[in-house]
Design a protein around this motif. Structure first.
Motif, short mmCIF file in Angstrom:
data_model
loop_
_atom_site.label_atom_id
_atom_site.label_comp_id
_atom_site.label_asym_id
_atom_site.label_seq_id
_atom_site.Cartn_x
_atom_site.Cartn_y
_atom_site.Cartn_z
N GLN A 259 9.82 36.46 -17.40
CA GLN A 259 10.15 37.15 -18.65
C GLN A 259 11.59 36.85 -19.05
O GLN A 259 11.88 36.53 -20.20
N GLN A 260 12.50 36.91 -18.05
CA GLN A 260 13.91 36.68 -18.34
C GLN A 260 14.18 35.22 -18.67
O GLN A 260 14.93 34.90 -19.60
N ALA A 261 13.57 34.31 -17.93
CA ALA A 261 13.85 32.89 -18.11
C ALA A 261 13.26 32.34 -19.41
O ALA A 261 13.85 31.46 -20.04
N PHE A 262 12.10 32.86 -19.83
CA PHE A 262 11.40 32.26 -20.97
C PHE A 262 11.28 33.20 -22.17
O PHE A 262 10.84 32.79 -23.24
N GLY A 263 11.65 34.47 -21.99
CA GLY A 263 11.56 35.42 -23.09
C GLY A 263 10.15 35.84 -23.43
O GLY A 263 9.87 36.28 -24.55
N PHE A 264 9.23 35.73 -22.48
CA PHE A 264 7.84 36.13 -22.76
C PHE A 264 7.76 37.62 -23.05
O PHE A 264 8.41 38.43 -22.40
N LYS A 265 6.90 37.98 -24.00
CA LYS A 265 6.73 39.39 -24.33
C LYS A 265 5.56 40.01 -23.57
O LYS A 265 5.40 41.22 -23.53
N SER A 266 4.70 39.17 -23.01
CA SER A 266 3.54 39.70 -22.28
C SER A 266 3.03 38.62 -21.33
O SER A 266 3.41 37.44 -21.42
N LEU A 267 2.13 39.02 -20.44
CA LEU A 267 1.53 38.06 -19.50
C LEU A 267 0.73 36.99 -20.24
O LEU A 267 0.77 35.81 -19.88
N PHE A 268 0.01 37.39 -21.29
CA PHE A 268 -0.76 36.41 -22.06
C PHE A 268 0.13 35.45 -22.84
O PHE A 268 -0.21 34.29 -23.05
N ASP A 269 1.29 35.98 -23.29
CA ASP A 269 2.30 35.15 -23.93
C ASP A 269 2.65 33.96 -23.01
O ASP A 269 2.69 32.81 -23.45
N GLY A 270 2.87 34.25 -21.74
CA GLY A 270 3.19 33.20 -20.77
C GLY A 270 2.02 32.29 -20.50
O GLY A 270 2.18 31.09 -20.27
N PHE A 271 0.81 32.86 -20.55
CA PHE A 271 -0.39 32.06 -20.30
C PHE A 271 -0.60 31.02 -21.42
O PHE A 271 -0.99 29.89 -21.16
N TYR A 272 -0.33 31.40 -22.66
CA TYR A 272 -0.58 30.50 -23.79
C TYR A 272 0.64 29.64 -24.14
O TYR A 272 0.55 28.78 -25.01
N HIS A 273 1.76 29.86 -23.47
CA HIS A 273 2.96 29.08 -23.75
C HIS A 273 2.71 27.58 -23.50
O HIS A 273 1.98 27.21 -22.59
N LEU A 274 3.33 26.72 -24.34
CA LEU A 274 3.18 25.27 -24.16
C LEU A 274 4.34 24.78 -23.29
O LEU A 274 5.46 24.62 -23.77
N TYR A 275 4.05 24.56 -22.02
CA TYR A 275 5.09 24.16 -21.06
C TYR A 275 5.34 22.65 -21.15
O TYR A 275 4.42 21.88 -21.46
#
Ligand SMILES: [Zn+2]
Length: 203
Positions: free
Chosen positions: A52-68
């Motif tokens: 959350q801190q490193a990428f600014g994700f607002k939720s777990l799904f936010d991180g799941f759908y992020h384009l890495y």
């Protein structure tokens, strides 16, 4: 009697009178258990505030759908997220539901993919319509096969450094060599024999 209590009594009597019960389970059920896949609190619950801190994700799904930028990074996130879901035991709302309807002829149709349904109810009474994070599938998909996610996740976690897994630990299809992906609905979702069988049970 307060209205909520009255509703609960009514529900109990409907359950008592029913010949058979079909339950539709969606995200609210897991939110009630404290698994908030759609908001900030869920990241702390999953022990993923570092992401959350490193990428600014607002939720777990936010991180799941992020384009890495790399598969190594994407799988680092997936491995942590899936590990959290696999380690959680069946939670109270699910157990409560089972104790309410367990003596009846019931069936669970669920859109949740966080493995709570299969931890609580027998396979023959469930259909995970959108799949489950407990399994991986070939992304082509070249085969009608579901792979147990846990050994892949364990290996990735063991080799993980920072926000990346080792390249050689990225899950690959043993048949075609292309990527494995979580068995959850997207444009390559495998509606194979296992999925059709569970849908058949529902129908
Ligand atoms: Zn394949």
């Amino acid at each position: 009697m307060p209205s909520l209590e009255r509703e609960a009594y009514r529900l109990r009597s409907l359950i008592d009178d029913a010949d058979a019960i079909i339950v539709g389970i969606g995200s609210g059920m897991s939110s009630a258990a404290g698994f908030n896949h759609y908001n900030r609190a869920g990241m702390a619950r999953a022990g993923m505030t570092d992401w959350q801190q490193a990428f600014g994700f607002k939720s777990l799904f936010d991180g799941f759908y992020h384009l890495y930028p790399s598969l190594e990074q994407r799988w680092a996130y997936y491995a942590r997220y899936i590990d959290f879901m696999l380690r959680e035991l069946a939670s109270q709302p699910y157990l409560d539901l089972r104790s309410l309807i367990g003596h009846k002829d019931y069936f669970i149709l669920s859109t949740n993919v966080d493995t709570q349904v299969e931890k609580t109810f027998p396979d023959e009474r469930t259909c995970n319509y959108q799949g489950s994070f407990a399994h991986l599938q070939c992304k082509q998909p070249c085969c009608d096969e579901l792979f147990d996610a846990s050994p892949y996740v364990e290996r990735m976690l063991a080799g993980m450094a920072g926000f990346e897994v080792l390249s050689e630990d990225i899950p690959r299809c043993p048949h075609c060599g292309w990527q494995l992906v979580p068995w959850v609905r997207d444009d390559t979702f495998l509606q194979g024999a296992a999925w059709r069988e569970s849908l058949g049970r529902y129908e």
